[in-house]
Design a protein around this motif. Sequence first.
Motif, short mmCIF file in Angstrom:
data_model
loop_
_atom_site.label_atom_id
_atom_site.label_comp_id
_atom_site.label_asym_id
_atom_site.label_seq_id
_atom_site.Cartn_x
_atom_site.Cartn_y
_atom_site.Cartn_z
N VAL A 275 75.44 66.93 26.91
CA VAL A 275 76.50 66.04 26.46
C VAL A 275 76.01 65.26 25.22
CG1 VAL A 275 77.98 64.08 27.09
CG2 VAL A 275 77.38 65.81 28.80
N ASN A 276 76.88 65.15 24.23
CA ASN A 276 76.62 64.35 23.02
C ASN A 276 75.42 64.85 22.22
OD1 ASN A 276 78.77 62.64 23.67
ND2 ASN A 276 77.44 61.24 24.82
N ARG A 277 75.21 66.16 22.22
CA ARG A 277 74.14 66.66 21.34
C ARG A 277 74.48 66.32 19.90
NH1 ARG A 277 72.48 72.02 19.06
NH2 ARG A 277 74.21 73.08 20.11
N PHE A 278 75.75 66.46 19.53
CA PHE A 278 76.21 66.09 18.19
C PHE A 278 76.81 64.68 18.27
CE2 PHE A 278 76.36 70.71 18.47
CZ PHE A 278 75.55 71.05 17.40
N HIS A 279 75.94 63.72 18.24
CA HIS A 279 76.30 62.31 18.43
C HIS A 279 76.57 61.65 17.08
CE1 HIS A 279 72.23 61.52 17.00
NE2 HIS A 279 71.82 62.46 17.84
N PRO A 280 77.15 60.44 17.07
CA PRO A 280 77.48 59.77 15.81
C PRO A 280 76.35 58.90 15.26
CG PRO A 280 78.43 58.55 17.62
CD PRO A 280 77.76 59.77 18.23
N TYR A 281 75.13 59.07 15.77
CA TYR A 281 74.04 58.17 15.39
C TYR A 281 73.01 58.88 14.50
CZ TYR A 281 76.14 56.10 19.54
OH TYR A 281 77.03 55.63 20.45
N ASP A 282 72.14 58.09 13.94
CA ASP A 282 71.09 58.62 13.08
C ASP A 282 70.03 59.30 13.94
OD1 ASP A 282 69.29 59.11 11.07
OD2 ASP A 282 68.59 57.04 10.90
#
Length: 832
Positions: A275-282
């Motif tokens: 889950v969230n491998r492509f997250h919105p963080y740096d």
Amino acid sequence: MMQVRTFLVGLACAYCAVVGAKSIAADQRSNQASAGFKSDIAPFLSTHCMRCHGADAQKGDRRFDWLDGSIADENVLVDYQDILDQLNLGEMPPADEKQPSDTSRRRVIQWLTRRIEMHHQMRSTAHGVTALRRLNAREYSNTVRDLLHLNMQMFDPTATFPKDETVEHLDNNGEALVTSGYLLSRYLTAADQVVQRAIGPIDQPKPQTWTFRSGFRQQPEIDQVHRKTNKFSHMTLYDVIGADKHEGAYGPIDQFRDGVPIDGFYEIKIKAEAVNRFHPYDDEFLGTDRAEPLRLGIRPGNRRVGKLHLPQPIEPLLAEIELADEQKWYTTRVWLDKGFTPRFTFRNGLMDARSLWTKLIKKYPDQFPDNIANGIVAKRFNAIQHGKLPQIRLHEIEIRGPLFSQWPTRSQRELLGKDLENAASGADLQTDKLREHLVRFMTRAYRRPVKSDELDRVLTLIKSRKSGGRNSLQAFGDGIKAVLCSPSFLYLDEGERKTLSNHALASRLAYFLWSSMPDQRLTDLAESGELADNGTLRREVDRLLNAPQSDAMIHGFLDSWLTLRDLGAAPPDRGIFREYYQYDLVTAMRTESQLFARHLIDQDLSLVNFIDSNFSFANKRLAMMYGIDAPPGPDFQRVLFDDDRRGGLLGQASVLTVSANGIDTSPVVRGVWVLENFLGTPPSPPPPDVEPLDPDTRNAKTIREQLQKHRKIASCNDCHRKIDPLGFALENYDPIGRWRTHYRRTPIDASGKLPDGQSFDDIVGLKALLMQRQRPFAKSLTEKLLAYAMGRSVTANDRPDVEQILNRVESSDWGFRELIHQIVQSDSFHQK
């Protein structure tokens, strides 16, 4: 009768004449050597050595003014050998002393070489003697594993043994492997545990199935959030296990906390997702890489040892699975000991999620509700509830087992074969049957044919136990315990002769290359006498080296030679060296050195690659630390270096970390490490009345200035002129081996000058000088590997064998595999 007597008298006279002639020749050579000493050697020593090694001063506890050309004992032999070694290395006389001419130096080297060779030829006993040597802890575990075919992933029978002492960092030196009353009691306990596991249940257990679809409690801190966010409908993993204060690093199955009911293989099915491998963080902020699939790990846990959501002493990685970014079923098969439960981990997860909750909300406030209350509880809840952090979710888990590929098990069949069921049913095993099983087992356990009196003692014990009320199986088990506590099992039986018997040779070879007992092929060759043939022996060395069991030699030898067993003993600062923990760099460092040595053996590459090379092995994170192109995926691959800073052992992070103290680096500590372990020329210990750094040096601004002042102390200069340059050459590497150019604001000066006057600017220049000294390095490595192979220290009496090995390996371009072959073929290896 008279004729026979006359013949014997004549034979005796002829023998005496030969011996007398040899004695006269030896005396003549000795007289010639004494004359040469007086004319050439004594004046040389007087001019160049006596100021530091004479009646008035004895640096390094060496005194040469009483040498007269003869070699009366071992101490004198060592003195001559030291003089020869120092002259060959060019380290003596020191650069600041009067130097001899090249002709004079060569003449002394030639005389010393001939005199030492003459001494060895005249000696009737040419080798050291291996002390009665017991199995060390790792050899004991490996032997038990192979003898009884046990799975040892979660079982360490030596866990309560005293720590093995070492000699020159070797943990298999017979002199240090003493036996105490406490150790004997531990042997009894270990034997009992081993036999219980080997015999196991008599009736084949029926497989069971456990299914878990909810109730996934993990740890109190996380549970208080998951109770509200998902009502424990799935397990969620956040942290890596290297985190400091774990939150979501381990995912235990709370309903299965007591673990499996019996040892065996278990099939584990998991419905999981990344889950969230492509997250919105740096990515740099989180320390993760969105290009990598999230990886699920499985490790065992035992609630009797400690809390299941925290690290435990025994937790090998049983399986690793790359997850898709959607829910899918995955199946794997793992071994679990009774009482162990599977725990799930996030192999490439977050680091220190406990502190990350607050940092995330502070860095990305627009992605979270306004007015979040202060405190870790509120921050944790909001980060989990509203955040998009990479995580692994497990929705269903199914465990099935135990599963056996054969029954009775291989361990059971090893002990009693087809008679196991009869013994278990209470049937009385006849003496001839017991004898048959015992002969087979004791021959393997003792690594030689069993003697009749040894067999009779165990049979008597079994009969005694049966008459005391034990059934046949229990009594037989007691007999096996006695075998495992016998000196013939615990010690390597090398026979009564100076030259090893065939079976003793097989054992020495097996414990050298596998750290375990000989297999059946090696035993058969010993029994037939074929192992004594050099060609057969060479083929067996290749066979053993090509087998995966030879990893034990690589691991054991590197642990001793490079002190890698201490890697991780002084962990670095978590704030400064975060990546060390997040990416499990300590394991990567050790793996690099092991794969590097493995490659040199497999390809028979030159051992000079240990000094410098243009390649090594790295995974993605280690390569990134080295500043080179990272190989794709999590696995180790061969990598090439564009510059010379990383090649060889002195550029490997394992060596650079183990020679630091975890907080900072010290040129003295690293310099001593290089001298002692890499070059095999350890410095003398500091004088008892001198502190490591004298208080008068504390006004110096840099460590180089401190050591320069320290070296002005006469008693310290001799050693530090050898130590300091080697240590400063490594100062561009920080405590975990990262390259640096400054100590904070101060530029690093990595230059130095060797005792022979040759200078270098940095590690690249030092390695270039070491490459000119290939034979001294090869000699150091040979002596260490020979000592490891024999289980004793190398003495001056082994020097002829060492020189012969070096000559042969040098002619093969210093092949590392060939070095192993020549060690096994040497007289030293074949003698006690």
